[in-house]
Scaffold this motif. Sequence first.
Motif, PDB file in Angstrom:
ATOM      1  N   LYS A  23     -21.494   5.735 -25.338  1.00  0.00           N
ATOM      2  CA  LYS A  23     -20.156   5.327 -25.783  1.00  0.00           C
ATOM      3  C   LYS A  23     -19.726   4.019 -25.115  1.00  0.00           C
ATOM      4  O   LYS A  23     -19.069   3.178 -25.739  1.00  0.00           O
ATOM      5  N   LEU A  24     -20.079   3.840 -23.852  1.00  0.00           N
ATOM      6  CA  LEU A  24     -19.786   2.583 -23.174  1.00  0.00           C
ATOM      7  C   LEU A  24     -20.484   1.424 -23.865  1.00  0.00           C
ATOM      8  O   LEU A  24     -19.885   0.355 -24.077  1.00  0.00           O
ATOM      9  N   SER A  25     -21.744   1.625 -24.217  1.00  0.00           N
ATOM     10  CA  SER A  25     -22.485   0.546 -24.876  1.00  0.00           C
ATOM     11  C   SER A  25     -21.879   0.209 -26.233  1.00  0.00           C
ATOM     12  O   SER A  25     -21.887  -0.954 -26.653  1.00  0.00           O
ATOM     13  N   GLN A  26     -21.321   1.204 -26.903  1.00  0.00           N
ATOM     14  CA  GLN A  26     -20.657   0.942 -28.188  1.00  0.00           C
ATOM     15  C   GLN A  26     -19.361   0.158 -28.009  1.00  0.00           C
ATOM     16  O   GLN A  26     -18.856  -0.432 -28.969  1.00  0.00           O
ATOM     17  N   GLY A  28     -19.310  -2.373 -26.053  1.00  0.00           N
ATOM     18  CA  GLY A  28     -19.752  -3.692 -25.633  1.00  0.00           C
ATOM     19  C   GLY A  28     -19.961  -3.831 -24.144  1.00  0.00           C
ATOM     20  O   GLY A  28     -19.957  -4.938 -23.605  1.00  0.00           O
ATOM     21  N   ILE A  29     -20.148  -2.719 -23.448  1.00  0.00           N
ATOM     22  CA  ILE A  29     -20.321  -2.712 -21.995  1.00  0.00           C
ATOM     23  C   ILE A  29     -21.795  -2.471 -21.669  1.00  0.00           C
ATOM     24  O   ILE A  29     -22.418  -1.560 -22.216  1.00  0.00           O
ATOM     25  N   ASP A  30     -22.365  -3.296 -20.790  1.00  0.00           N
ATOM     26  CA  ASP A  30     -23.716  -3.064 -20.308  1.00  0.00           C
ATOM     27  C   ASP A  30     -23.719  -1.856 -19.367  1.00  0.00           C
ATOM     28  O   ASP A  30     -22.719  -1.595 -18.684  1.00  0.00           O
ATOM     29  N   VAL A  31     -24.839  -1.142 -19.321  1.00  0.00           N
ATOM     30  CA  VAL A  31     -24.863   0.133 -18.605  1.00  0.00           C
ATOM     31  C   VAL A  31     -26.091   0.247 -17.708  1.00  0.00           C
ATOM     32  O   VAL A  31     -27.210  -0.056 -18.118  1.00  0.00           O
ATOM     33  N   ILE A  32     -25.848   0.700 -16.497  1.00  0.00           N
ATOM     34  CA  ILE A  32     -26.904   1.112 -15.577  1.00  0.00           C
ATOM     35  C   ILE A  32     -26.735   2.611 -15.367  1.00  0.00           C
ATOM     36  O   ILE A  32     -25.637   3.075 -15.062  1.00  0.00           O
ATOM     37  N   ILE A  33     -27.804   3.361 -15.571  1.00  0.00           N
ATOM     38  CA  ILE A  33     -27.716   4.802 -15.355  1.00  0.00           C
ATOM     39  C   ILE A  33     -28.600   5.197 -14.183  1.00  0.00           C
ATOM     40  O   ILE A  33     -29.556   4.494 -13.830  1.00  0.00           O
ATOM     41  N   THR A  34     -28.255   6.302 -13.566  1.00  0.00           N
ATOM     42  CA  THR A  34     -29.162   6.914 -12.603  1.00  0.00           C
ATOM     43  C   THR A  34     -29.661   8.238 -13.183  1.00  0.00           C
ATOM     44  O   THR A  34     -29.017   8.850 -14.036  1.00  0.00           O
ATOM     45  N   TYR A  35     -30.821   8.643 -12.699  1.00  0.00           N
ATOM     46  CA  TYR A  35     -31.404   9.921 -13.096  1.00  0.00           C
ATOM     47  C   TYR A  35     -31.986  10.573 -11.850  1.00  0.00           C
ATOM     48  O   TYR A  35     -32.320   9.892 -10.874  1.00  0.00           O
ATOM     49  N   HIS A  36     -32.094  11.876 -11.895  1.00  0.00           N
ATOM     50  CA  HIS A  36     -32.615  12.603 -10.733  1.00  0.00           C
ATOM     51  C   HIS A  36     -34.120  12.714 -10.768  1.00  0.00           C
ATOM     52  O   HIS A  36     -34.801  12.420  -9.785  1.00  0.00           O
ATOM     53  N   SER A  37     -34.689  13.137 -11.921  1.00  0.00           N
ATOM     54  CA  SER A  37     -36.128  13.397 -11.964  1.00  0.00           C
ATOM     55  C   SER A  37     -36.819  12.930 -13.243  1.00  0.00           C
ATOM     56  O   SER A  37     -37.994  12.599 -13.205  1.00  0.00           O
ATOM     57  N   GLU A  48     -31.959   3.270 -26.217  1.00  0.00           N
ATOM     58  CA  GLU A  48     -30.872   3.498 -27.170  1.00  0.00           C
ATOM     59  C   GLU A  48     -29.704   2.541 -26.917  1.00  0.00           C
ATOM     60  O   GLU A  48     -29.094   2.013 -27.849  1.00  0.00           O
ATOM     61  N   ILE A  49     -29.403   2.322 -25.650  1.00  0.00           N
ATOM     62  CA  ILE A  49     -28.331   1.390 -25.307  1.00  0.00           C
ATOM     63  C   ILE A  49     -28.705  -0.027 -25.737  1.00  0.00           C
ATOM     64  O   ILE A  49     -27.880  -0.768 -26.295  1.00  0.00           O
ATOM     65  N   ASP A 224     -17.497  14.974 -27.559  1.00  0.00           N
ATOM     66  CA  ASP A 224     -16.046  15.114 -27.408  1.00  0.00           C
ATOM     67  C   ASP A 224     -15.539  14.422 -26.142  1.00  0.00           C
ATOM     68  O   ASP A 224     -14.330  14.183 -26.009  1.00  0.00           O
ATOM     69  N   ILE A 225     -16.431  14.120 -25.220  1.00  0.00           N
ATOM     70  CA  ILE A 225     -16.025  13.654 -23.897  1.00  0.00           C
ATOM     71  C   ILE A 225     -16.252  12.155 -23.704  1.00  0.00           C
ATOM     72  O   ILE A 225     -15.398  11.442 -23.168  1.00  0.00           O
ATOM     73  N   GLY A 226     -17.413  11.675 -24.119  1.00  0.00           N
ATOM     74  CA  GLY A 226     -17.830  10.315 -23.792  1.00  0.00           C
ATOM     75  C   GLY A 226     -16.857   9.245 -24.239  1.00  0.00           C
ATOM     76  O   GLY A 226     -16.618   8.264 -23.526  1.00  0.00           O
ATOM     77  N   GLY A 227     -16.261   9.418 -25.418  1.00  0.00           N
ATOM     78  CA  GLY A 227     -15.339   8.414 -25.943  1.00  0.00           C
ATOM     79  C   GLY A 227     -14.084   8.277 -25.098  1.00  0.00           C
ATOM     80  O   GLY A 227     -13.526   7.176 -24.978  1.00  0.00           O
ATOM     81  N   VAL A 228     -13.637   9.374 -24.505  1.00  0.00           N
ATOM     82  CA  VAL A 228     -12.443   9.330 -23.651  1.00  0.00           C
ATOM     83  C   VAL A 228     -12.751   8.549 -22.377  1.00  0.00           C
ATOM     84  O   VAL A 228     -11.950   7.716 -21.920  1.00  0.00           O
ATOM     85  N   VAL A 229     -13.916   8.801 -21.795  1.00  0.00           N
ATOM     86  CA  VAL A 229     -14.325   8.061 -20.602  1.00  0.00           C
ATOM     87  C   VAL A 229     -14.443   6.568 -20.920  1.00  0.00           C
ATOM     88  O   VAL A 229     -13.966   5.713 -20.170  1.00  0.00           O
TER      89      VAL A 229
END
Length: 253
Positions: A23-26, A28-37, A48-49, A224-229
């Motif tokens: 949703k952030l990328s939609q 127009g925001i660049d995104v860095i994600i973290t992952y655990h494993s 996808e982003i 339902d959540i991502g767009g609000v964030v």
Amino acid sequence: MKTNKVALVTGGSRGLGKNIALKLSQKGIDVIITYHSSSSAADDIVSEIESNGQKATAFQLDTTNINSFDAFVEKLSSYLSEVYGNPRLDILINNAGTGIYKPFLETTENDFDEMVNIHFKGVYFLTQKLVPVLNDGGRIINISSGLARFSLPNSSAYASAKSAVETFTKYLAKELAHRKIAANVVAPGAVATDFGGGENKTNEKKIDIISSNTALGRVGEPEDIGGVVAFLCTEDAYWINGQRIEVSGGIML
């Protein structure tokens, strides 16, 4: 529309974090994600982003391992400097988490420590490390839970840690105000993800209880959540600060 903003989403490879990142990328925001494993799942989200026209990358991070935070921030800053010409972030979204469903009387000290470390202690100290690289006028969004407002059995340790992070967020909003950094909480209700073993997707008895106690009559979905964030990260939400926004379909009203 591109915004030239960069967001960090912890736990962005699956569930709510995945949808938040997309949703952030939609927006127009660049995104860095973290992952655990799961690096492969993270790579899929990055692709996808990028297909949305935004820059993206993924870093491994265990948000319970506070001793790893300095090295993570150094790696993050190097990436930002290389790609953007400066080591600055605009948005921090503390989303990473796990769940334990156990009665209070069966919850062990290890269970308790796990919940506190990932949902409160890790959030507290990772934010502390990242505020120096957060731009003035930036945003911090901490993901909490509807369980910090209402109670359902078997979530006492998790919900207590989420309550702590909600209080912490108010202090962030006050103490970072001189830099015009806004801090808010988004508190999802029950959401059908793999979180906590996927109970909200597979436990029919629990799904019925949730649905019957939710005004909109169903369990939530990540969408339902991502767009609000994402909205809270835009200029339209600039004047929202120090607030808890529950996104739950009207559960336990």
